[in-house]
Scaffold this motif. Structure first.
Motif, PDB file in Angstrom:
ATOM      1  N   TRP A 252      -4.676   4.370 -11.022  1.00  0.00           N
ATOM      2  CA  TRP A 252      -4.442   4.500  -9.585  1.00  0.00           C
ATOM      3  C   TRP A 252      -3.623   5.759  -9.287  1.00  0.00           C
TER       4      TRP A 252
ATOM      5  N   ASN B 180      -7.373   5.894   1.307  1.00  0.00           N
ATOM      6  CA  ASN B 180      -8.808   5.642   1.410  1.00  0.00           C
ATOM      7  C   ASN B 180      -9.593   6.508   0.430  1.00  0.00           C
TER       8      ASN B 180
ATOM      9  N   LEU C  49      -9.145   5.303  -3.166  1.00  0.00           N
ATOM     10  CA  LEU C  49      -9.986   4.155  -3.502  1.00  0.00           C
ATOM     11  C   LEU C  49     -11.405   4.612  -3.848  1.00  0.00           C
TER      12      LEU C  49
ATOM     13  N   CYS D  25     -12.389  -3.185  -6.688  1.00  0.00           N
ATOM     14  CA  CYS D  25     -11.886  -2.411  -5.548  1.00  0.00           C
ATOM     15  C   CYS D  25     -11.487  -3.292  -4.364  1.00  0.00           C
TER      16      CYS D  25
END
Length: 156
Positions: free
Chosen positions: A56, A78, A81, A129
């Motif tokens: 991440w 966003n 991700l 996700c």
């Protein structure tokens, strides 16, 4: 049984209470035919979370780098991700692990074929996700995303 035993079994969960009552669950991965420890054994939650944190952070750095010219506050998450989805789908689908998983000595293993195929990898990554399936684990420590994709994270 005094109150301490009742509260202790409630706090420690039903598994420990059942084990104290004599139920033998075996070790994590036994039902899947995996070894108890060493290479090929089920990855522990701490390693999995550490690998996820590394992946991440890497995706956040990549997303921030992509957005530095037209940066809008709040947009990095966003994009991160999306980068995470692409990174995970490509790396797990080709070599079986992400950079974080490699750093922590883990890989994704398909239970029937050994290497997860692209469709399984896409399903697993998409479910990962949305986070909810990853937070619900079975007795072997597999999240719903791993159960649906018929995969497991193992130690290298």
């Amino acid at each position: 049984m005094d109150n301490r035993d009742a509260i202790g079994s409630w706090l420690s969960g039903p598994r420990e209470a059942a084990e104290r009552a004599g139920v033998d669950f075996g070790y994590r991965g036994e039902q899947l035919g995996l070894p108890e420890d060493g290479p090929g054994s089920i990855a522990r939650p701490g390693r999995r979370l550490g690998a996820l944190a590394v992946d991440w952070a890497l995706c956040l750095l990549i997303a921030y780098g992509l957005l530095t010219h037209g940066y809008k506050p709040g947009a990095t998450g966003n994009w991160a991700l999306l980068v995470f989805f692409v990174l995970s789908a490509l790396t797990v689908g080709t070599i079986g692990f992400t950079p974080g998983k490699r750093l922590f000595g883990l890989r994704v293993y398909a239970l029937d074929t050994g290497r997860p195929n692209p469709l399984r990898t896409l399903l697993r990554t998409a479910l990962l996700c949305i986070a909810i399936p990853a937070l619900i684990w079975d007795r072997d420590g597999r999240g719903l995303h791993d159960r649906f994709a018929r995969t497991v994270e193992v130690r290298i």
